[in-house]
Design a protein around this motif. Structure first.
Motif, PDB file in Angstrom:
ATOM      1  N   ASN A 193      78.017  33.632  66.268  1.00 15.62           N
ATOM      2  CA  ASN A 193      77.535  34.832  65.580  1.00 15.62           C
ATOM      3  C   ASN A 193      77.605  36.069  66.467  1.00 15.62           C
ATOM      4  OD1 ASN A 193      75.478  34.122  67.289  1.00 15.62           O
ATOM      5  ND2 ASN A 193      73.864  34.183  65.753  1.00 15.62           N
TER       6      ASN A 193
ATOM      7  N   ILE B 173      81.172  40.671  69.475  1.00 16.67           N
ATOM      8  CA  ILE B 173      81.269  41.102  68.079  1.00 16.67           C
ATOM      9  C   ILE B 173      81.561  42.601  67.963  1.00 16.67           C
ATOM     10  CG2 ILE B 173      78.770  41.469  67.839  1.00 16.67           C
ATOM     11  CD1 ILE B 173      79.043  40.356  64.951  1.00 16.67           C
ATOM     12  N   SER B 174      81.069  43.389  68.922  1.00 17.07           N
ATOM     13  CA  SER B 174      81.304  44.835  68.882  1.00 17.07           C
ATOM     14  C   SER B 174      82.734  45.213  69.252  1.00 17.07           C
ATOM     15  CB  SER B 174      80.328  45.557  69.818  1.00 17.07           C
ATOM     16  OG  SER B 174      80.572  45.181  71.160  1.00 17.07           O
TER      17      SER B 174
ATOM     18  N   ASN C 190      85.774  48.973  62.791  1.00 20.42           N
ATOM     19  CA  ASN C 190      84.654  49.197  61.887  1.00 20.42           C
ATOM     20  C   ASN C 190      83.520  48.215  62.201  1.00 20.42           C
ATOM     21  OD1 ASN C 190      86.292  47.086  61.066  1.00 20.42           O
ATOM     22  ND2 ASN C 190      85.828  47.338  58.913  1.00 20.42           N
ATOM     23  N   TYR C 191      82.377  48.375  61.530  1.00 19.06           N
ATOM     24  CA  TYR C 191      81.217  47.519  61.750  1.00 19.06           C
ATOM     25  C   TYR C 191      81.543  46.087  61.339  1.00 19.06           C
ATOM     26  CZ  TYR C 191      76.585  45.504  61.207  1.00 19.06           C
ATOM     27  OH  TYR C 191      75.482  44.695  61.293  1.00 19.06           O
ATOM     28  N   VAL C 192      81.211  45.135  62.220  1.00 19.36           N
ATOM     29  CA  VAL C 192      81.459  43.726  61.952  1.00 19.36           C
ATOM     30  C   VAL C 192      80.104  43.028  61.817  1.00 19.36           C
ATOM     31  CG1 VAL C 192      82.447  41.583  62.834  1.00 19.36           C
ATOM     32  CG2 VAL C 192      83.615  43.754  63.238  1.00 19.36           C
ATOM     33  N   GLU C 193      79.824  42.563  60.605  1.00 15.58           N
ATOM     34  CA  GLU C 193      78.569  41.842  60.385  1.00 15.58           C
ATOM     35  C   GLU C 193      78.762  40.363  60.682  1.00 15.58           C
ATOM     36  OE1 GLU C 193      75.300  41.140  56.843  1.00 15.58           O
ATOM     37  OE2 GLU C 193      76.618  42.862  56.763  1.00 15.58           O
ATOM     38  N   ASN C 194      79.937  39.853  60.305  1.00 17.77           N
ATOM     39  CA  ASN C 194      80.225  38.439  60.498  1.00 17.77           C
ATOM     40  C   ASN C 194      81.618  38.305  61.102  1.00 17.77           C
ATOM     41  OD1 ASN C 194      80.654  35.687  60.331  1.00 17.77           O
ATOM     42  ND2 ASN C 194      79.980  35.507  58.209  1.00 17.77           N
TER      43      ASN C 194
ATOM     44  N   ASP D  37      84.609  36.956  59.111  1.00 15.24           N
ATOM     45  CA  ASP D  37      85.318  37.807  58.156  1.00 15.24           C
ATOM     46  C   ASP D  37      86.598  38.382  58.763  1.00 15.24           C
ATOM     47  OD1 ASP D  37      83.274  37.341  56.355  1.00 15.24           O
ATOM     48  OD2 ASP D  37      82.251  39.249  56.752  1.00 15.24           O
ATOM     49  N   HIS D  38      86.687  38.381  60.089  1.00 11.57           N
ATOM     50  CA  HIS D  38      87.825  38.992  60.774  1.00 11.57           C
ATOM     51  C   HIS D  38      88.703  37.976  61.512  1.00 11.57           C
ATOM     52  CE1 HIS D  38      86.442  43.164  60.175  1.00 11.57           C
ATOM     53  NE2 HIS D  38      85.250  42.613  60.179  1.00 11.57           N
TER      54      HIS D  38
END
Length: 127
Positions: free
Chosen positions: A18, A35-36, A41-45, A48-49
């Motif tokens: 996570n 994750i950053s 763009n903003y990555v929540e999960n 997804d990428h």
């Protein structure tokens, strides 16, 4: 290509958590893409990428003394070159515009004064 700070290398995603993704690099080493640093763009999960097995190009951000390697996918991407900033107006242009503004302003103030004085009966107006 050796794994040094600033280098871009190809790797394979071996695990996703996570907080980021682990990437296997050449020479049998592995590093973490936080994750950053996955996308612009903003990555929540992260899922997804990225998926396990994806081939990615990463940029080496840091190599710690204990061997931990920090990586970035978003900084490895080629960015379009920025357009040259617009040229600032020449001082003469500014001076000319300022002069015109002051002249127009003075003309408008004079016109307003004439109108208000005639209504109030000022400056020799008959009553």
């Amino acid at each position: 290509m050796s794994i040094e700070v600033g280098n871009k290398v190809k790797g394979k995603v071996t695990g996703i958590k996570n907080f980021g993704a682990f990437v296997e690099l050449p020479e049998g080493k592995s590093g973490l893409v936080h994750i950053s640093e996955v996308a612009d763009n903003y990555v929540e999960n992260v899922n997804d990428h990225l998926t396990v097995g994806d081939e990615v190009e990463v940029k080496v951000l840091t190599v710690a003394d204990d061997g931990k390697i920090s990586l970035s996918i978003k900084k490895a991407k080629e960015r379009p070159k920025r357009q040259a900033p617009k040229k600032e107006p020449k001082p003469e242009d500014f001076e000319k515009k300022l002069s015109n503004f002051l002249k127009d302003s003075e003309d408008k103030m004079t016109s307003i004064k004439r109108q208000t004085e005639s209504r109030r009966g000022g400056k020799g107006a008959r009553r």
